[in-house]
Design a protein around this motif. Structure first.
Motif, PDB file in Angstrom:
ATOM      1  N   GLN A 190       0.823  -1.286  -0.059  1.00  0.00           N
ATOM      2  CA  GLN A 190       0.065   0.072  -0.114  1.00  0.00           C
ATOM      3  C   GLN A 190       0.913   1.046   0.221  1.00  0.00           C
ATOM      4  N   GLY A 191       0.478   2.370  -0.559  1.00  0.00           N
ATOM      5  CA  GLY A 191       1.022   3.696  -0.470  1.00  0.00           C
ATOM      6  C   GLY A 191       1.218   4.313  -1.724  1.00  0.00           C
ATOM      7  N   GLU A 192       1.714   5.186  -1.816  1.00  0.00           N
ATOM      8  CA  GLU A 192       2.030   6.276  -3.213  1.00  0.00           C
ATOM      9  C   GLU A 192       3.320   5.845  -3.720  1.00  0.00           C
ATOM     10  N   GLU A 193       3.076   5.828  -4.962  1.00  0.00           N
ATOM     11  CA  GLU A 193       4.556   5.450  -5.944  1.00  0.00           C
ATOM     12  C   GLU A 193       5.222   6.692  -6.236  1.00  0.00           C
ATOM     13  N   ALA A 194       6.455   6.353  -6.476  1.00  0.00           N
ATOM     14  CA  ALA A 194       7.382   7.640  -6.872  1.00  0.00           C
ATOM     15  C   ALA A 194       8.387   7.113  -7.925  1.00  0.00           C
ATOM     16  N   SER A 195       8.952   7.721  -8.922  1.00  0.00           N
ATOM     17  CA  SER A 195      10.066   7.296  -9.654  1.00  0.00           C
ATOM     18  C   SER A 195      11.165   8.033  -8.938  1.00  0.00           C
ATOM     19  N   PHE A 196      12.180   7.312  -8.703  1.00  0.00           N
ATOM     20  CA  PHE A 196      13.587   7.933  -7.945  1.00  0.00           C
ATOM     21  C   PHE A 196      14.542   7.485  -8.924  1.00  0.00           C
ATOM     22  N   ILE A 197      15.228   8.354  -9.867  1.00  0.00           N
ATOM     23  CA  ILE A 197      16.121   8.110 -10.775  1.00  0.00           C
ATOM     24  C   ILE A 197      17.297   8.848 -10.728  1.00  0.00           C
ATOM     25  N   VAL A 198      18.465   8.016 -10.777  1.00  0.00           N
ATOM     26  CA  VAL A 198      19.715   8.731 -10.259  1.00  0.00           C
ATOM     27  C   VAL A 198      20.679   8.501 -11.421  1.00  0.00           C
ATOM     28  N   MET A 199      21.682   9.188 -11.442  1.00  0.00           N
ATOM     29  CA  MET A 199      22.866   8.761 -12.659  1.00  0.00           C
ATOM     30  C   MET A 199      23.975   8.015 -11.521  1.00  0.00           C
ATOM     31  N   ALA A 200      24.524   7.055 -11.954  1.00  0.00           N
ATOM     32  CA  ALA A 200      25.617   6.342 -11.263  1.00  0.00           C
ATOM     33  C   ALA A 200      26.817   6.291 -11.974  1.00  0.00           C
ATOM     34  N   ASP A 201      28.157   6.011 -11.340  1.00  0.00           N
ATOM     35  CA  ASP A 201      29.114   5.806 -12.140  1.00  0.00           C
ATOM     36  C   ASP A 201      30.037   4.648 -11.575  1.00  0.00           C
ATOM     37  N   GLY A 202      29.097   3.769 -10.784  1.00  0.00           N
ATOM     38  CA  GLY A 202      30.057   2.480 -10.449  1.00  0.00           C
ATOM     39  C   GLY A 202      29.960   2.523  -8.895  1.00  0.00           C
ATOM     40  N   VAL A 205      26.743   8.377  -6.496  1.00  0.00           N
ATOM     41  CA  VAL A 205      25.420   8.718  -7.415  1.00  0.00           C
ATOM     42  C   VAL A 205      25.227  10.193  -7.344  1.00  0.00           C
ATOM     43  N   LEU A 206      24.393  10.500  -8.471  1.00  0.00           N
ATOM     44  CA  LEU A 206      23.858  11.917  -8.589  1.00  0.00           C
ATOM     45  C   LEU A 206      22.331  11.812  -8.320  1.00  0.00           C
ATOM     46  N   PRO A 207      21.472  11.898  -7.474  1.00  0.00           N
ATOM     47  CA  PRO A 207      19.896  11.871  -7.685  1.00  0.00           C
ATOM     48  C   PRO A 207      19.489  13.176  -8.665  1.00  0.00           C
ATOM     49  N   LEU A 208      18.775  12.682  -9.570  1.00  0.00           N
ATOM     50  CA  LEU A 208      17.884  13.522 -10.156  1.00  0.00           C
ATOM     51  C   LEU A 208      16.752  14.012  -9.799  1.00  0.00           C
ATOM     52  N   ALA A 209      16.078  15.001 -10.213  1.00  0.00           N
ATOM     53  CA  ALA A 209      14.729  15.370  -9.649  1.00  0.00           C
ATOM     54  C   ALA A 209      13.854  14.384  -9.408  1.00  0.00           C
ATOM     55  N   THR A 210      12.752  14.283  -8.509  1.00  0.00           N
ATOM     56  CA  THR A 210      11.961  12.985  -8.304  1.00  0.00           C
ATOM     57  C   THR A 210      10.679  13.345  -9.521  1.00  0.00           C
ATOM     58  N   SER A 211      10.122  12.371  -9.657  1.00  0.00           N
ATOM     59  CA  SER A 211       8.755  12.470 -10.471  1.00  0.00           C
ATOM     60  C   SER A 211       7.722  11.315 -10.215  1.00  0.00           C
ATOM     61  N   GLN A 212       6.588  11.508 -10.613  1.00  0.00           N
ATOM     62  CA  GLN A 212       5.717  10.419 -10.506  1.00  0.00           C
ATOM     63  C   GLN A 212       4.888  10.183 -11.847  1.00  0.00           C
ATOM     64  N   ASP A 213       4.833   8.795 -12.041  1.00  0.00           N
ATOM     65  CA  ASP A 213       4.201   8.376 -13.425  1.00  0.00           C
ATOM     66  C   ASP A 213       2.703   7.980 -13.254  1.00  0.00           C
ATOM     67  N   HIS A 214       2.113   8.228 -14.435  1.00  0.00           N
ATOM     68  CA  HIS A 214       0.585   7.556 -14.285  1.00  0.00           C
ATOM     69  C   HIS A 214       0.516   6.463 -15.226  1.00  0.00           C
ATOM     70  N   LYS A 215       0.315   5.274 -14.611  1.00  0.00           N
ATOM     71  CA  LYS A 215       0.293   3.963 -15.421  1.00  0.00           C
ATOM     72  C   LYS A 215      -0.788   3.679 -16.350  1.00  0.00           C
ATOM     73  N   ARG A 216      -1.694   3.914 -15.543  1.00  0.00           N
ATOM     74  CA  ARG A 216      -3.353   3.517 -15.813  1.00  0.00           C
ATOM     75  C   ARG A 216      -3.700   4.571 -17.010  1.00  0.00           C
ATOM     76  N   LEU A 217      -4.221   3.686 -18.101  1.00  0.00           N
ATOM     77  CA  LEU A 217      -5.018   4.367 -19.021  1.00  0.00           C
ATOM     78  C   LEU A 217      -5.901   5.643 -19.100  1.00  0.00           C
ATOM     79  N   GLN A 218      -6.751   5.547 -17.908  1.00  0.00           N
ATOM     80  CA  GLN A 218      -7.797   6.397 -17.944  1.00  0.00           C
ATOM     81  C   GLN A 218      -7.747   7.343 -16.786  1.00  0.00           C
ATOM     82  N   ASP A 219      -8.438   8.340 -16.782  1.00  0.00           N
ATOM     83  CA  ASP A 219      -8.706   9.223 -15.324  1.00  0.00           C
ATOM     84  C   ASP A 219      -8.841   8.600 -14.244  1.00  0.00           C
ATOM     85  N   GLY A 220      -8.596   9.198 -13.012  1.00  0.00           N
ATOM     86  CA  GLY A 220      -8.754   8.517 -11.831  1.00  0.00           C
ATOM     87  C   GLY A 220      -7.863   7.289 -11.592  1.00  0.00           C
TER      88      GLY A 220
END
Ligand SMILES: Nc1ncnc2c1ncn2[C@@H]1O[C@H](COP(=O)(O)OP(=O)(O)O)[C@@H](O)[C@H]1O
Ligand SMILES: [Mg+2]
Length: 443
Positions: A190-202, A205-220
């Motif tokens: 349960q919870g709320e999703e977030a996309s946490f994207i970083v750049m890594a050099d092995g 890490v350099l974290p990029l700005a956070t974001s949130q995606d909408h996976k479902r096709l329709q409103d709501g």
């Protein structure tokens, strides 16, 4: 210098657009690109598929490409970075072994478990060792995932054990090809999703700005799952405190674990997270590349030179650089073709691109191609309109003003991208006490 972007979707248009802004770049090549990259200043499409490694290598050599950035997961999982490195060419992305983090969900879950990184409890099975009695002893809802690459379609949130068993049977019967030869069955979080994207050099890490995606096709958030119908940045669910926990509990141990396992990770690393109501982050999955559509709003906010960040990563120096962000929010609305996410119509002319180009914001192309002087639809996700604004609601208004310019047969899109962030903004403006763990945002 010349830069090569491999891929042809919305993410790759955003990468090419951003790279072309670098004062250090003379030309950006995109293979194969789309009608949007073809029209971008200082950008040239080259008609080579992202899977055609020999021709991509030949192109990079012939054009003296100084840096190649790989957009999609399939070539990464197939080892494109290893092929470039073996040829002495600089290529930003994870090696084939590091990319298993996305290529095999079962590998990725075992990795998380082995390194004590929080994720849903799970078991993996092949047809040969499937334990039906174990599944029958679980509680619904329960999540069934095809382990391999399935273009965002290989996950079933089963509301009953019957449904879960049917999903497993369908995967084993070859519905997702080889991707379903192994399945992961995991606890529903349960919870709320977030996309946490970083750049890594092995190592760093350099974290990029956070974001949130909408996976479902329709409103709501209704209807079937898709590759993503929109995204926005930053994601207010990732407060400063949550950000700190994600770095400490997830990102740092993952990068360290990969290095210890002998498969150090260089490239964009995308952690799909579930943030519980108390702010506890858990890993839903890893992707071995930038998100699509997250790349569009995140790169629209990036003020730093992306080329320099990639080079710093390839030199192991991400600890010595910073990324600067536009403080405004970005909202990205995906315009999909009729029929998406199933069989889609293509070849329809797109009207209104010129009108949109005269307005604030940016329309990135995904499934488009140019023929006889017109831009035609050519894929499931066709375009992605990005707006910026001081408030999320302003960014949303700008994005939908772009959408309103555009027309094609059967155009589908969601009308509520960023609704969670806007609800927070409204309750904050009304002085209603919102959950204290959720105020503010990061990056
Ligand atoms: N354990 C889980 N609990 C709740 N929802 C989940 C869980 N795993 C996946 N999901 C949902 O399914 C979506 C797709 O799952 P994910 O693991 O990201 O696979 P993919 O992106 O490869 O399809 C997630 O974005 C999330 O909405
Ligand atoms: Mg996902």
């Amino acid at each position: 210098m010349k830069v090569l972007i491999v891929g042809g979707g919305g993410r790759e248009h955003a990468l090419a657009w951003k790279c072309a802004q670098s004062p250090r770049v003379r030309e950006v090549l995109v293979a194969p690109g789309n009608a949007g990259t073809a029209a971008e200043p200082r950008v040239r499409n080259v008609d080579i598929a992202a899977s055609d490694f020999p021709r991509l290598l030949e192109l990079a050599r012939r054009e003296a490409v100084a840096l190649t950035i790989i957009g999609p997961e399939a070539p990464l999982v197939a080892g494109i970075v290893d092929a470039f490195q073996a040829a002495g060419l600089r290529c930003f992305g994870p090696s084939r072994l590091a990319a298993r983090l996305e290529g095999s969900k079962s590998f990725s879950k075992d990795f998380l478990q082995r390194h004590g990184i929080p994720t849903a409890a799970y078991r993996s099975f092949t047809r040969g060792n499937f334990d039906r009695a174990w599944l029958r002893s679980q509680r619904a809802p329960i999540v069934v995932k095809a382990s391999g690459l399935a273009s965002g379609k290989g996950v079933v949130i089963a509301q009953s054990l019957d449904e879960a068993e049917a999903a497993v049977a369908e995967m084993f019967s070859g519905r997702f090809g080889d991707a379903g030869a192994e399945v992961v069955i995991e606890q529903f979080l349960q919870g709320e999703e977030a996309s946490f994207i970083v750049m890594a050099d092995g190592e760093h890490v350099l974290p990029l700005a956070t974001s949130q995606d909408h996976k479902r096709l329709q409103d709501g958030d209704l209807g079937p799952n898709t590759g993503g119908m929109g995204a926005y940045s930053p994601a207010p669910v990732v407060t400063g405190a949550v950000h700190e926990r994600v770095m400490r509990e997830i990102i740092t141990p993952s990068i360290r674990g990969l290095s210890r396992d002998g498969t150090p990770y260089t490239g964009f690393l995308y952690a799909g997270l579930m943030i519980a109501a108390d702010g506890t982050p858990m890993v839903l999955e890893f992707n071995c590349r930038f998100g699509d559509p997250e790349a569009q709003p995140v790169l629209a906010r990036l003020e730093s030179d992306l080329i320099s960040l990639c080079e710093a990563a390839l030199e192991g120096g991400l600890d010595r650089v910073e990324a600067h962000w536009d403080r405004r929010a970005a909202v990205a609305v995906v315009l999909a073709a009729a029929g998406y996410p199933d069989a889609v119509r293509s070849g329809d002319p797109i009207a209104g691109l010129d009108a949109a180009a005269g307005r604030p914001g940016k329309v990135f192309h995904a499934g488009t191609r140019r023929a006889h002087g017109r831009v035609l639809t050519s894929g499931g996700r066709v375009l992605c309109a990005v707006g910026l604004g001081d408030r999320v609601s302003d960014a949303q208004r700008q994005a939908y003003a772009l959408v309103d310019c555009i027309r094609y047969q059967g155009m589908q899109y969601r009308h509520d991208i960023a609704h969670r962030a806007i609800a927070r903004e409204l309750s904050a403006a009304a002085g209603r006490p919102i959950d204290a763990t959720r105020q503010g945002g990061h990056g």
